[in-house]
Enzyme design. Structure first.
Site, PDB file in Angstrom:
ATOM      1  N   HIS A 252       3.013   1.173   7.386  1.00 42.89           N
ATOM      2  CA  HIS A 252       1.949   0.121   8.204  1.00 42.89           C
ATOM      3  C   HIS A 252       2.836   0.296   9.015  1.00 42.89           C
ATOM      4  O   HIS A 252       2.373  -0.366  10.457  1.00 42.89           O
ATOM      5  CB  HIS A 252       1.322  -0.957   7.384  1.00 42.89           C
ATOM      6  CG  HIS A 252      -0.238  -0.312   6.289  1.00 42.89           C
ATOM      7  ND1 HIS A 252      -0.885  -0.066   7.259  1.00 42.89           N
ATOM      8  CD2 HIS A 252       0.059  -0.664   5.067  1.00 42.89           C
ATOM      9  CE1 HIS A 252      -1.279   0.500   6.078  1.00 42.89           C
ATOM     10  NE2 HIS A 252      -1.306   0.621   4.794  1.00 42.89           N
TER      11      HIS A 252
ATOM     12  N   HIS B 186       5.190   2.800   1.755  1.00 39.96           N
ATOM     13  CA  HIS B 186       3.843   3.228   2.015  1.00 39.96           C
ATOM     14  C   HIS B 186       3.954   1.645   3.224  1.00 39.96           C
ATOM     15  O   HIS B 186       3.393   1.610   4.292  1.00 39.96           O
ATOM     16  CB  HIS B 186       2.628   2.881   1.028  1.00 39.96           C
ATOM     17  CG  HIS B 186       1.173   2.482   0.831  1.00 39.96           C
ATOM     18  ND1 HIS B 186       0.105   3.193   1.229  1.00 39.96           N
ATOM     19  CD2 HIS B 186       0.738   1.163   1.297  1.00 39.96           C
ATOM     20  CE1 HIS B 186      -0.722   2.863   1.429  1.00 39.96           C
ATOM     21  NE2 HIS B 186      -0.119   1.502   1.836  1.00 39.96           N
ATOM     22  N   GLU B 187       4.153   0.940   2.816  1.00 37.48           N
ATOM     23  CA  GLU B 187       4.312  -0.027   3.731  1.00 37.48           C
ATOM     24  C   GLU B 187       4.928   0.368   5.265  1.00 37.48           C
ATOM     25  O   GLU B 187       4.886  -0.508   5.825  1.00 37.48           O
ATOM     26  CB  GLU B 187       5.176  -1.682   3.344  1.00 37.48           C
ATOM     27  CG  GLU B 187       3.508  -2.249   1.815  1.00 37.48           C
ATOM     28  CD  GLU B 187       2.398  -2.462   1.433  1.00 37.48           C
ATOM     29  OE1 GLU B 187       1.937  -2.365   3.163  1.00 37.48           O
ATOM     30  OE2 GLU B 187       1.532  -2.196   1.375  1.00 37.48           O
TER      31      GLU B 187
ATOM     32  N   GLU C 183      -3.931   3.190   7.365  1.00 35.24           N
ATOM     33  CA  GLU C 183      -3.900   3.651   5.791  1.00 35.24           C
ATOM     34  C   GLU C 183      -3.428   5.289   6.251  1.00 35.24           C
ATOM     35  O   GLU C 183      -2.967   5.963   5.298  1.00 35.24           O
ATOM     36  CB  GLU C 183      -4.972   3.050   4.975  1.00 35.24           C
ATOM     37  CG  GLU C 183      -4.730   3.492   3.731  1.00 35.24           C
ATOM     38  CD  GLU C 183      -4.238   2.146   3.633  1.00 35.24           C
ATOM     39  OE1 GLU C 183      -4.016   1.641   4.202  1.00 35.24           O
ATOM     40  OE2 GLU C 183      -3.758   2.606   2.571  1.00 35.24           O
TER      41      GLU C 183
HETATM   42 ZN    ZN Z   1      -1.724   0.109   2.923  1.00 37.72          ZN
END
Ligand code: ZN
Length: 503
Positions: A269, A265-266, A295
């Site tokens: 980003h 997830h990170e 996101e």
């Molecule tokens: Zn996030």
């Protein structure tokens, strides 16, 4: 035409670059605070951050900045297209910064720090009332800020627009209402047909092995470790700046999937930040659009890509190679079902990607009521628990597991939660667009090759910077307005085949 060689434009760029450098210093210090800072040095860091915030606000409101903008605005036709976008957005940022009196900025910063510590303490003790006055003050400041910015009594619209430019309460409400109608029966169907993951399925995954595997995965996805790193913090996040991305994760020897998917997830980003164009660094064309688009990038890599069968066709053998004994008794189908387990939980950050959206619908409803004045802060816990029961079928036994679970409001970050769900909708919409554009995309993943997807996201999303607002970008890239239909379709296609209750 004004190009980087025009004196006013050069002055503008150097002002923007200076503000960006200061922000990147603050961001690394903020990362360090959560990763390395000794307990006894908290006050020292708070002082550093306060001084830096003052310098940053001064840089963002520097009269020279305004003078350069005025000069460039006087001959708008003379600007090149990119320069014209930069001037338009720099003006918007400058005006927003200058409209806030420094007294207000200092007051908000002080409240953020006090409220954060009050939140942490009361969350630990599960006591809401001593924390309530801080929320009252944050709400008052949020209303005051909207007035300063010329949004009058549309304080919640302003709060949403701050996180997702161009979005309004009305638009989010329309999207979320449509999502809710499709999602509630879908969640019931999936949950009814799904067996919970057997407890103790994963035990004793050494941290060193988890670190090595996640590094292998995230590097394969395209993260450039020469311009970024991943460390450990209590709550995973992605900070730093495009030229120096600082991601964090956390490890649990008995829950290797939590760390892996938090890290992916990170990384989503991080890939967005690393994909911003270096020649525009510090200008609006070298910045991300907002939280919803950010996101969408983290969710797309975490969910659509990394929870897919194609992804695990490639990585399952690598996972087993890192953990031969721990995975010996786990067959492939059991592993895949554990990766895609769906089970309602009280805590947003622990929830699966299906029920996650219900947590956001709850928070959006609560925030609207607070801003309309229909809900008093004192009545927040009761309203929260009632909505949790209605949407998730779970009633928090304590405020720690209910209204006190999230940090956001302690920083006055109202209007932030909707971004998570906007990101989920956008990720699914981008996913189907990419699948249509690139036949065989999933076959790439099965070979461990993610370059076509990343290349497309680079061109369509990352390289655009803030050129388009959230909704314009979605329309441009996918050919239609943002809609929850794609998320619902994706959740049906991925999760209904697993909800057969036969295993
Ligand atoms: Zn996030």
């Amino acid at each position: 035409m004004s190009s980087p060689s025009s004196p006013a434009y050069s002055r503008l760029l150097s002002s923007l670059r200076r503000a960006h450098v200061l922000e990147s210093v603050a961001s690394v210090l903020g990362w360090d605070e959560q990763v390395n800072l000794p307990e006894g040095s908290v006050a020292c860091r708070a002082e550093q951050m306060t001084v830096l915030a003052e310098i940053l606000h001064a840089a963002a409101t520097d009269p020279d900045f305004d003078a350069a903008l005025r000069e460039l605005e006087a001959t708008p036709g003379a600007l090149e297209p990119d320069a014209s976008v930069i001037v338009r957005l720099a003006r918007r940022d400058f005006d927003r910064a200058v409209r806030l009196p420094s007294r207000f900025v200092a007051e908000k910063a002080r409240l953020q720090s006090e409220a954060y510590h009050a939140w942490a303490e009361n969350r630990r003790n599960s006591t809401f009332s001593p924390y309530a006055p801080y929320l009252e003050q944050h709400l008052a400041l949020a209303r005051e800020e909207a007035v300063f910015q010329g949004w009058g009594d549309r304080a919640y619209d302003y709060a949403i627009d701050r996180h997702d430019p161009g979005m309004t309460t009305e638009r989010v409400d329309a999207l979320f209402t449509e999502l809710k109608i499709g999602l509630l029966p879908l969640v019931r169907e999936i949950v009814a047909g799904t067996r919970p993951t057997a407890p103790g399925l994963f035990r004793g995954f050494p941290v060193a092995g988890q670190q090595a595997f996640l590094r292998e995965v995230t590097a394969a996805l395209g993260f450039d470790y020469r311009r970024g790193r991943i460390d450990v913090s209590l709550h995973p996040f992605c900070g730093g700046s495009p030229a120096d991305v600082r991601m964090t994760t956390r490890f649990d020897v008995d829950n290797p999937l939590d760390s892996l998917f938090s890290s992916i997830h990170e990384t989503g980003h991080g890939l967005y930040e690393q994909g911003l164009r270096a020649e525009h660094l510090g200008t609006p064309l070298g910045q991300s659009v907002g939280m919803g688009v950010h996101e969408s990038q983290s969710r797309l890599w975490e969910n659509q890509v990394s929870r897919s069968r194609a992804f695990w066709t490639h990585f399952e053998s690598r996972f087993r190679a890192h953990f031969p004994e721990q995975t010996a008794a786990v067959d492939s189908e059991t592993l895949y079902r554990a990766i895609n387990a769906v089970e309602p939980t009280l805590i947003r950050v622990d929830s699966d990607e299906v029920t996650y959206n219900l947590h956001i619908l709850l928070r959006f409803e609560i925030e609207q009521r607070l801003f309309r004045g229909d809900l008093k802060v004192a009545d927040l816990p009761a309203a929260w628990n009632a909505l949790s029961t209605e949407l998730l079928g779970l009633t928090p036994p304590s405020d720690r597991l209910g209204v006190l679970q999230d940090v956001h409001w302690s920083g006055g970050a109202f209007g932030y939660f909707p971004s998570y769900c906007i990101g989920n909708m956008m990720a699914a919409q981008l996913w189907y667009t990419a699948l249509a554009a690139f036949p065989g995309l999933e076959a790439d993943f099965a070979r461990g090759d993610f370059s076509r997807l990343l290349g497309w996201l680079r061109t369509e999303i990352h390289h655009q910077g803030r050129r388009y607002d959230t909704q314009e970008l979605v329309l441009r890239v996918t050919g239609e307005p943002l809609s929850p239909r794609h998320l619902l379709r994706y959740l049906r296609e991925r999760y209904l085949p697993l909800a057969d209750a036969r295993r």
